[in-house]
Design a protein around this motif. Structure first.
Motif, short mmCIF file in Angstrom:
data_model
loop_
_atom_site.label_atom_id
_atom_site.label_comp_id
_atom_site.label_asym_id
_atom_site.label_seq_id
_atom_site.Cartn_x
_atom_site.Cartn_y
_atom_site.Cartn_z
N GLU A 16 4.15 83.50 12.24
CA GLU A 16 5.36 83.01 12.90
C GLU A 16 5.79 81.65 12.37
O GLU A 16 4.96 80.75 12.16
CB GLU A 16 5.13 82.90 14.41
N LEU A 17 7.09 81.49 12.20
CA LEU A 17 7.71 80.20 11.88
C LEU A 17 8.57 79.78 13.06
O LEU A 17 9.54 80.48 13.40
CB LEU A 17 8.56 80.31 10.61
N TRP A 18 8.23 78.66 13.67
CA TRP A 18 9.01 78.11 14.78
C TRP A 18 9.77 76.89 14.27
O TRP A 18 9.18 75.98 13.70
CB TRP A 18 8.09 77.70 15.93
N VAL A 19 11.08 76.90 14.47
CA VAL A 19 11.95 75.84 13.95
C VAL A 19 12.84 75.31 15.06
O VAL A 19 13.38 76.09 15.87
CB VAL A 19 12.83 76.36 12.79
N VAL A 20 13.03 74.00 15.11
CA VAL A 20 14.02 73.39 15.98
C VAL A 20 15.08 72.74 15.11
O VAL A 20 14.75 72.10 14.10
CB VAL A 20 13.39 72.37 16.95
N PHE A 21 16.35 72.90 15.45
CA PHE A 21 17.42 72.32 14.64
C PHE A 21 18.64 72.06 15.50
O PHE A 21 18.82 72.67 16.56
CB PHE A 21 17.78 73.23 13.45
N ASN A 22 19.47 71.14 15.03
CA ASN A 22 20.74 70.89 15.70
C ASN A 22 21.54 72.20 15.69
O ASN A 22 21.76 72.79 14.63
CB ASN A 22 21.52 69.79 14.99
N THR A 23 22.00 72.62 16.85
CA THR A 23 22.61 73.94 16.99
C THR A 23 23.76 74.17 16.02
O THR A 23 23.92 75.28 15.47
CB THR A 23 23.11 74.12 18.43
N HIS A 24 24.55 73.14 15.74
CA HIS A 24 25.71 73.33 14.87
C HIS A 24 25.33 73.70 13.44
O HIS A 24 26.17 74.20 12.67
CB HIS A 24 26.59 72.07 14.86
N LEU A 25 24.06 73.50 13.06
CA LEU A 25 23.64 73.83 11.70
C LEU A 25 23.49 75.34 11.49
O LEU A 25 23.55 75.81 10.35
CB LEU A 25 22.33 73.12 11.36
N GLY A 26 23.24 76.09 12.53
CA GLY A 26 23.25 77.54 12.44
C GLY A 26 22.29 78.12 11.42
O GLY A 26 22.68 78.94 10.58
N TYR A 27 21.02 77.76 11.48
CA TYR A 27 20.03 78.24 10.51
C TYR A 27 19.57 79.68 10.77
O TYR A 27 18.87 80.25 9.93
CB TYR A 27 18.79 77.34 10.52
N GLY A 83 15.09 79.50 22.45
CA GLY A 83 15.65 78.63 23.47
C GLY A 83 16.77 77.78 22.91
O GLY A 83 16.92 77.64 21.69
N ARG A 84 17.55 77.22 23.81
CA ARG A 84 18.67 76.39 23.40
C ARG A 84 19.01 75.44 24.53
O ARG A 84 19.02 75.82 25.71
CB ARG A 84 19.87 77.26 23.05
N ASN A 85 19.28 74.19 24.18
CA ASN A 85 19.78 73.24 25.18
C ASN A 85 21.12 72.68 24.71
O ASN A 85 21.76 73.26 23.83
CB ASN A 85 18.74 72.15 25.48
N SER A 86 21.53 71.55 25.24
CA SER A 86 22.85 71.03 24.91
C SER A 86 22.99 70.60 23.47
O SER A 86 24.11 70.50 22.95
CB SER A 86 23.17 69.84 25.82
N LYS A 87 21.89 70.38 22.76
CA LYS A 87 21.96 69.88 21.39
C LYS A 87 21.17 70.72 20.39
O LYS A 87 21.59 70.88 19.24
CB LYS A 87 21.47 68.44 21.33
N PHE A 88 20.04 71.27 20.81
CA PHE A 88 19.13 71.90 19.87
C PHE A 88 18.93 73.39 20.15
O PHE A 88 19.07 73.86 21.29
CB PHE A 88 17.74 71.23 19.93
N THR A 89 18.59 74.12 19.08
CA THR A 89 18.19 75.50 19.15
C THR A 89 16.77 75.63 18.59
O THR A 89 16.43 74.98 17.59
CB THR A 89 19.13 76.40 18.34
N VAL A 90 15.96 76.45 19.23
CA VAL A 90 14.63 76.77 18.73
C VAL A 90 14.61 78.26 18.40
O VAL A 90 15.00 79.10 19.22
CB VAL A 90 13.54 76.45 19.76
N THR A 91 14.15 78.58 17.18
CA THR A 91 14.03 79.97 16.76
C THR A 91 12.59 80.28 16.37
O THR A 91 11.82 79.38 16.02
CB THR A 91 14.93 80.29 15.56
N VAL A 92 12.24 81.56 16.42
CA VAL A 92 10.95 82.02 15.91
C VAL A 92 11.22 83.17 14.96
O VAL A 92 11.94 84.13 15.28
CB VAL A 92 9.99 82.43 17.05
N SER A 93 10.68 83.05 13.76
CA SER A 93 10.81 84.07 12.72
C SER A 93 9.44 84.68 12.45
O SER A 93 8.43 83.96 12.42
CB SER A 93 11.36 83.47 11.42
N VAL A 94 9.40 85.99 12.22
CA VAL A 94 8.15 86.69 11.97
C VAL A 94 8.15 87.22 10.53
O VAL A 94 9.09 87.92 10.12
CB VAL A 94 7.94 87.85 12.96
N ARG A 95 7.11 86.88 9.79
CA ARG A 95 6.97 87.34 8.41
C ARG A 95 6.52 88.79 8.41
O ARG A 95 5.49 89.14 8.97
CB ARG A 95 5.94 86.47 7.70
N GLU A 96 7.32 89.64 7.80
CA GLU A 96 6.98 91.07 7.75
C GLU A 96 6.02 91.35 6.60
O GLU A 96 5.93 90.63 5.62
CB GLU A 96 8.27 91.89 7.57
#
Length: 378
Positions: free
Chosen positions: A339-350, A365-378
């Motif tokens: 798993e890759l867990w990333v936090v970034f400014n939401t407007h960057l749209g990664y 998850g997402r708050n007023s400024k940031f988004t957190v994503t989780v990616s799974v390596r297949e």
């Protein structure tokens, strides 16, 4: 000769783009302002600090026949770019960390001003402590990135700080009168965090001047920490990619006593801060701090979990290229199912990029400024 040299300089392995340059007007201005001193400098008396891609070091070597140049670059990418650009000039300089070996006996220091006042303060303090008492420091930068506070910071370590004339939207500051005996060590700074997002009641943070966010908890890391209990529960190996002061790496190690964590950053200040933070919290044996360009030294398919709070700029320019290169390298290093867990400014749209380059990605998850994503390596 100088323009021919400057025309050949590249940023590689840093991001290269039409709006990103390996040399700017401040490099030229610093070299021009220093010309009288460079004409008389003896081998081993010149130090260059913060050289972005080699313009100052190689300019001094080619234009003024300087030898024995000692160089400090916090950024590993800058260090690698200088080595790539140096070619036959490589024997004329040596790379050092920020200590007495770098500065002992130095009579002239050429410096690209760092953006962080704390980083500038640590550099100036080191010069005043270790260089020759009669050292001259000629520092410069683009005016839009300079503030009067820089004069004040330099004034803590030098008796005389004067500004030169502006040219091509650049300016120099000349510092004289090093306060060798009066300067007490101000770095690293330390603080004790007591935040509900942390897995322990208290976490001690150590920060050198160039470490992102200093001895505080930045908002992106704070948000990512709230997802720590959800991160791959059976992970045995983890990587904190872009570790900064090591808060994420140390939090993972404290929350999971059987987890081995590698904290990777290209910044000398960040790596030193991470080591000190890990030691201060009793997990130094399980948190390995490494200075690397992205994940270049990590073996393929070696990590169960990678966490990342990536930068959104390249030097002083807002540019996503650095972050995207870091995230792309994560796919290679993750084990299948990792798993890759990333936090970034939401407007960057990664998220779309992560879907394409790493694997299936969901928003955790997402708050007023940031988004957190989780990616799974297949």
């Amino acid at each position: 000769m100088s323009e021919h040299l400057f025309a050949t300089l590249r940023r590689w392995p840093d991001v290269e783009a039409p709006n990103l340059f390996a040399v700017d007007a401040s490099d030229r201005l610093i070299l021009d302002e220093a010309a009288p001193q460079l004409a008389d400098i003896q081998p081993g008396e010149l130090v260059v600090m913060g050289d972005n891609y080699g313009a100052l070091t190689l300019g001094a070597a080619t234009m003024h026949d300087c030898r024995g140049i000692r160089v400090f670059q916090d950024s590993l990418v800058s260090e690698l770019a200088l080595a790539e650009n140096a070619g036959d000039l490589a024997p004329h300089y040596s790379s050092h960390t920020l200590n007495a070996d770098l500065l002992s006996g130095a009579r002239l220091v050429l410096m690209q001003l760092p953006r962080s006042l704390a980083e500038l303060d640590e550099w100036a303090q080191a010069i005043a402590r270790f260089a020759s008492p009669d050292v001259t420091v000629i520092s410069g930068g683009r005016i839009k990135h300079m503030t009067l506070a820089m004069n004040e910071v330099l004034g803590r370590s030098f008796d005389d700080v004067s500004a030169g004339r502006a040219r091509q939207k650049s300016r120099t500051l000349t510092s004289l009168g090093a306060r060798h005996g009066a300067v007490e060590a101000r770095y690293p700074t330390t603080s004790v965090l007591r935040e509900p997002e942390l897995p322990v009641d208290e976490l001690t943070v150590s920060a050198h001047g160039g470490a992102f966010a200093g001895a505080t908890l930045d908002m992106g890391t704070r948000f990512l920490l709230t997802f720590l209990p959800e991160m791959k529960p059976d992970a045995a190996t983890a990587v904190d990619l872009g570790s900064g002061t090591g808060v994420l790496a140390v939090a993972l190690a404290l929350a999971r006593p059987d987890l081995h964590v590698v904290a990777v950053d290209q910044s000398t200040a960040a790596v030193a801060s991470t080591r000190e933070t890990a030691d201060a919290n009793g997990v130094g044996a399980r948190v390995e701090a490494a200075r690397e360009d992205a994940l270049a030294e990590r073996p393929t398919a070696s990590a169960d979990l990678i966490v990342c709070n990536p930068p959104f700029h390249s030097g002083a320019t807002v540019h996503a290229g650095v972050a995207l290169r870091m995230l792309a390298d994560a796919r290679r290093v993750l084990k299948p199912g990792g798993e890759l867990w990333v936090v970034f400014n939401t407007h960057l749209g990664y998220r779309d990029y992560l879907n394409r380059t790493v694997g299936p990605t969901r928003q955790a998850g997402r708050n007023s400024k940031f988004t957190v994503t989780v990616s799974v390596r297949e």
